[in-house]
Design a protein around this motif. Sequence first.
Motif, PDB file in Angstrom:
ATOM      1  N   GLY A 241      -8.110   1.535  -3.778  1.00 22.93           N
ATOM      2  CA  GLY A 241      -7.353   1.545  -5.034  1.00 22.93           C
ATOM      3  C   GLY A 241      -6.010   0.849  -4.895  1.00 22.93           C
ATOM      4  N   LEU A 242      -5.313   1.101  -3.777  1.00 17.46           N
ATOM      5  CA  LEU A 242      -4.037   0.411  -3.535  1.00 17.46           C
ATOM      6  C   LEU A 242      -4.233  -1.097  -3.491  1.00 17.46           C
ATOM      7  CD1 LEU A 242      -2.417   2.669  -0.765  1.00 17.46           C
ATOM      8  CD2 LEU A 242      -1.672   2.457  -3.153  1.00 17.46           C
ATOM      9  N   PHE A 243      -5.295  -1.537  -2.809  1.00 15.27           N
ATOM     10  CA  PHE A 243      -5.551  -2.977  -2.703  1.00 15.27           C
ATOM     11  C   PHE A 243      -5.878  -3.595  -4.060  1.00 15.27           C
ATOM     12  CE2 PHE A 243      -8.675  -6.410  -2.287  1.00 15.27           C
ATOM     13  CZ  PHE A 243      -7.833  -7.383  -1.788  1.00 15.27           C
ATOM     14  N   VAL A 244      -6.787  -2.978  -4.791  1.00 13.73           N
ATOM     15  CA  VAL A 244      -7.179  -3.528  -6.099  1.00 13.73           C
ATOM     16  C   VAL A 244      -5.972  -3.587  -7.026  1.00 13.73           C
ATOM     17  CG1 VAL A 244      -8.552  -3.066  -8.172  1.00 13.73           C
ATOM     18  CG2 VAL A 244      -9.612  -2.882  -5.910  1.00 13.73           C
ATOM     19  N   LEU A 245      -5.201  -2.530  -7.070  1.00 16.05           N
ATOM     20  CA  LEU A 245      -4.028  -2.519  -7.945  1.00 16.05           C
ATOM     21  C   LEU A 245      -2.958  -3.499  -7.480  1.00 16.05           C
ATOM     22  CD1 LEU A 245      -3.963   1.257  -8.705  1.00 16.05           C
ATOM     23  CD2 LEU A 245      -4.157  -0.582 -10.404  1.00 16.05           C
TER      24      LEU A 245
ATOM     25  N   VAL B 188       1.189   4.059 -10.212  1.00 19.76           N
ATOM     26  CA  VAL B 188       1.950   5.251  -9.826  1.00 19.76           C
ATOM     27  C   VAL B 188       0.994   6.385  -9.460  1.00 19.76           C
ATOM     28  CG1 VAL B 188       3.522   7.047 -10.671  1.00 19.76           C
ATOM     29  CG2 VAL B 188       4.031   4.638 -11.112  1.00 19.76           C
ATOM     30  N   VAL B 189      -0.039   6.590 -10.271  1.00 19.97           N
ATOM     31  CA  VAL B 189      -1.004   7.665 -10.005  1.00 19.97           C
ATOM     32  C   VAL B 189      -1.704   7.440  -8.668  1.00 19.97           C
ATOM     33  CG1 VAL B 189      -3.175   8.706 -10.798  1.00 19.97           C
ATOM     34  CG2 VAL B 189      -1.340   8.254 -12.432  1.00 19.97           C
ATOM     35  N   VAL B 190      -2.191   6.225  -8.435  1.00 17.09           N
ATOM     36  CA  VAL B 190      -2.911   5.934  -7.191  1.00 17.09           C
ATOM     37  C   VAL B 190      -1.967   5.987  -5.986  1.00 17.09           C
ATOM     38  CG1 VAL B 190      -4.194   4.142  -5.938  1.00 17.09           C
ATOM     39  CG2 VAL B 190      -4.785   4.675  -8.304  1.00 17.09           C
ATOM     40  N   ALA B 191      -0.754   5.488  -6.143  1.00 13.93           N
ATOM     41  CA  ALA B 191       0.210   5.530  -5.041  1.00 13.93           C
ATOM     42  C   ALA B 191       0.521   6.971  -4.648  1.00 13.93           C
ATOM     43  CB  ALA B 191       1.489   4.783  -5.429  1.00 13.93           C
ATOM     44  N   VAL B 192       0.765   7.817  -5.626  1.00 12.58           N
ATOM     45  CA  VAL B 192       1.052   9.225  -5.332  1.00 12.58           C
ATOM     46  C   VAL B 192      -0.168   9.884  -4.685  1.00 12.58           C
ATOM     47  CG1 VAL B 192       1.517  11.484  -6.392  1.00 12.58           C
ATOM     48  CG2 VAL B 192       2.859   9.482  -7.074  1.00 12.58           C
TER      49      VAL B 192
ATOM     50  N   LEU C  58       2.481  -8.556  -1.291  1.00 14.93           N
ATOM     51  CA  LEU C  58       1.967  -7.275  -1.769  1.00 14.93           C
ATOM     52  C   LEU C  58       0.461  -7.151  -1.573  1.00 14.93           C
ATOM     53  CD1 LEU C  58       2.364  -4.516  -3.128  1.00 14.93           C
ATOM     54  CD2 LEU C  58       2.108  -5.694  -5.335  1.00 14.93           C
ATOM     55  N   PRO C  59      -0.355  -8.064  -2.084  1.00 13.38           N
ATOM     56  CA  PRO C  59      -1.792  -7.904  -1.859  1.00 13.38           C
ATOM     57  C   PRO C  59      -2.189  -8.050  -0.388  1.00 13.38           C
ATOM     58  CG  PRO C  59      -1.364  -9.882  -3.168  1.00 13.38           C
ATOM     59  CD  PRO C  59      -0.066  -9.163  -3.014  1.00 13.38           C
ATOM     60  N   LEU C  60      -1.475  -8.864   0.379  1.00  9.17           N
ATOM     61  CA  LEU C  60      -1.796  -8.974   1.812  1.00  9.17           C
ATOM     62  C   LEU C  60      -1.464  -7.683   2.555  1.00  9.17           C
ATOM     63  CD1 LEU C  60      -0.702 -12.632   2.630  1.00  9.17           C
ATOM     64  CD2 LEU C  60      -3.032 -11.716   2.420  1.00  9.17           C
ATOM     65  N   LEU C  61      -0.349  -7.058   2.224  1.00  7.47           N
ATOM     66  CA  LEU C  61      -0.005  -5.759   2.810  1.00  7.47           C
ATOM     67  C   LEU C  61      -1.077  -4.733   2.465  1.00  7.47           C
ATOM     68  CD1 LEU C  61       1.988  -3.812   4.216  1.00  7.47           C
ATOM     69  CD2 LEU C  61       3.114  -3.544   1.976  1.00  7.47           C
ATOM     70  N   ALA C  62      -1.505  -4.727   1.218  1.00 10.89           N
ATOM     71  CA  ALA C  62      -2.542  -3.786   0.793  1.00 10.89           C
ATOM     72  C   ALA C  62      -3.875  -4.078   1.490  1.00 10.89           C
ATOM     73  CB  ALA C  62      -2.706  -3.835  -0.726  1.00 10.89           C
ATOM     74  N   LEU C  63      -4.168  -5.347   1.751  1.00  8.95           N
ATOM     75  CA  LEU C  63      -5.394  -5.704   2.462  1.00  8.95           C
ATOM     76  C   LEU C  63      -5.358  -5.211   3.906  1.00  8.95           C
ATOM     77  CD1 LEU C  63      -8.132  -7.152   2.445  1.00  8.95           C
ATOM     78  CD2 LEU C  63      -6.910  -9.250   3.068  1.00  8.95           C
ATOM     79  N   VAL C  64      -4.232  -5.384   4.571  1.00 12.86           N
ATOM     80  CA  VAL C  64      -4.084  -4.889   5.948  1.00 12.86           C
ATOM     81  C   VAL C  64      -4.215  -3.364   5.959  1.00 12.86           C
ATOM     82  CG1 VAL C  64      -2.472  -4.667   7.887  1.00 12.86           C
ATOM     83  CG2 VAL C  64      -2.744  -6.875   6.727  1.00 12.86           C
TER      84      VAL C  64
END
Length: 168
Positions: A92-96, A131-135, A45-51
Amino acid sequence: MSLINGLPAHILLVHFVIVLVPLTAVALVVCALWPAGARRLGLVLPLLALVTLASVPLTTSAGEWLERHVDSDPLVRRHADLGDGMLPWALGLFVLAAVVWWLARRTGTPEGGTRSGSGSVLRIAAAVVSVVVAVGAVITVYRIGDSGAKAAWHDGFSKTATHSGDDG
């Protein structure tokens, strides 16, 4: 990066952002709402968000190069302005993603419970913000993509066929 195999890099790199932002957003929400899923995915999850995060400035930079090499147009400027707003969402996606991963490791037990009440409060808060940041990220990438398609295609095709083809 400006050209890839003779094509503007932006039109190729943008596909990474279009795929990775919604994929990361969905993975984040699933993991935030289902801690066992976050534990199962582990560092993915965090690696996907980092990419995903890394792909945004690369694509934006290539887009800025392309913007300087096309005619000035209000649709292109709108697309560029919207594109500048993607980086905070990707960050935001990465941090979360990192927080959700960390909370799943820290508060989870093998049975899926939590070790403390504060862990539950943090998980709930992380889930709501996720959820808020993803949306927000998915809506933003959609708006950017829509404006880019309009900028690229607004006068680039005919609504009627220009010649007949062998359709059957």
